[in-house]
Design an enzyme around this catalytic site. Structure first.
Site, PDB file in Angstrom:
ATOM      1  N   HIS A 117       0.891  -1.206  -0.080  1.00  0.00           N
ATOM      2  CA  HIS A 117       0.064   0.075  -0.177  1.00  0.00           C
ATOM      3  C   HIS A 117       0.727   1.349  -0.070  1.00  0.00           C
ATOM      4  CE1 HIS A 117       1.015  -0.547   4.296  1.00  0.00           C
ATOM      5  NE2 HIS A 117       0.638   1.036   4.223  1.00  0.00           N
ATOM      6  N   GLU A 157       6.012   4.525  -0.330  1.00  0.00           N
ATOM      7  CA  GLU A 157       6.647   5.381   1.042  1.00  0.00           C
ATOM      8  C   GLU A 157       8.014   5.148   0.830  1.00  0.00           C
ATOM      9  OE1 GLU A 157       4.826   3.146   4.454  1.00  0.00           O
ATOM     10  OE2 GLU A 157       2.809   3.533   3.422  1.00  0.00           O
TER      11      GLU A 157
END
Length: 297
Positions: A117, A157
């Site tokens: 994610h 990220e």
């Protein structure tokens, strides 16, 4: 020497399911212990190489209150809680000599990757167009050291945080996680040391190292990475930067367009903005992630 260790949870050895990373689920306490133990292995490795190093550890998962303070190596200082400046990188500054990313995961839409994610899961993709010094050395066909325009690079990220560290002149010298996360890091920072602690089979399945084996490898790798920190260049993206963010919720898009400079872009789920530098872009992306947590009244 100052080091910042940013510790996420999804990429820790042995962890494959959200029940191990979610404070409301039954296996979370076990996940916290595994996370803290891997952080300790990396702290030990840094101090093996640099016994007098100032080591900060940033709890970088979810609530930012996951690492067990009483079990963390007492030679390090812990950054925990939110909200805070620089988010997953709290404690990082221009005086930091090296950043180490532990327990990281692959970006949204990539895989197979364990619990893949980007941020809170509401961000589907972040594409950044800017300039990267030295990109010629990374297979673009340009001369090493040449300033090259990079168009629409997707960052999760790993990339978002590595570029923020790079903006401050700090190299990311080590990353651990599953094999997909390590491959993502290697594509962005090929000189960095990567430690795959599990092989992803899917979103919630992996072939994982025994936690003690993973910790042994992490300790050795952290010492090696810190010793070679001057050989690893920061990932520096220079402005102006054009940023496109794909969001999962139409409500979040409505909120995002209330932010000055943010507009709807091509595609039903996309907002866009231009930032003068990466620090500004990073903060705006963090704001969009926070807006995604607001539900319609």
């Amino acid at each position: 020497m100052k080091a910042l260790i940013s510790v996420d949870m999804e990429g820790i050895s042995g962890i494959v399911h959200s029940s191990e990373t979610n404070p409301e689920r039954y296996d979370y306490q076990r996940g916290r212990e595994l996370m803290t133990a891997e952080a300790n292995a990396v702290i030990a490795g840094v101090l093996d190489a640099e016994p007098t190093a100032d080591v900060l550890v940033a709890d970088a998962h979810g609530t930012f209150r996951n690492l067990l303070p009483e079990q963390l190596d007492r030679r390090a200082r812990l950054v925990r809680g939110k909200p805070r400046a620089l988010n997953m990188l709290a404690g990082l500054d221009e005086e930091t000599d090296a950043a180490l990313f532990v327990g990281y995961h692959v970006r949204a839409g990539e895989g197979p990757g364990v619990l893949a994610h980007t941020m809170n899961g509401e961000i589907l993709d972040v594409r950044v167009t800017g300039r990267a010094e030295g990109e010629g050395a990374r297979g673009t066909g340009h001369a090493p050291g040449e300033d090259v325009r990079i168009t629409g690079r997707s960052l999760g990220e790993i990339g978002l945080n590595a570029a923020m560290a790079g903006h401050l002149g700090v190299p990311v010298v080590l990353l651990s996680g599953d094999d997909a996360a390590c491959a993502e890091a290697a594509a962005l920072i090929p000189e960095a040391v990567t430690v795959p602690v599990k092989e992803a089979l899917g979103m919630a399945a992996a072939v994982t190292l025994h936690p003690e084996e993973a910790r042994d490898r992490l300790r050795r790798a952290a010492a090696d990475a810190v010793s070679r920190r001057t050989e690893i260049p920061p990932l520096a993206l220079t402005g102006p930067l054009d940023v496109e963010v794909d969001l999962a919720s139409p409500h979040t898009i409505d909120l995002a367009t209330l932010v000055p400079g943010v507009s709807r872009a091509a595609g039903a789920r996309t907002v866009a903005f231009t930032a003068p530098d990466y620090a500004t872009a990073y903060r705006l992306i963090l704001l969009l992630a926070q807006l995604a947590t607001i539900r319609p009244a």
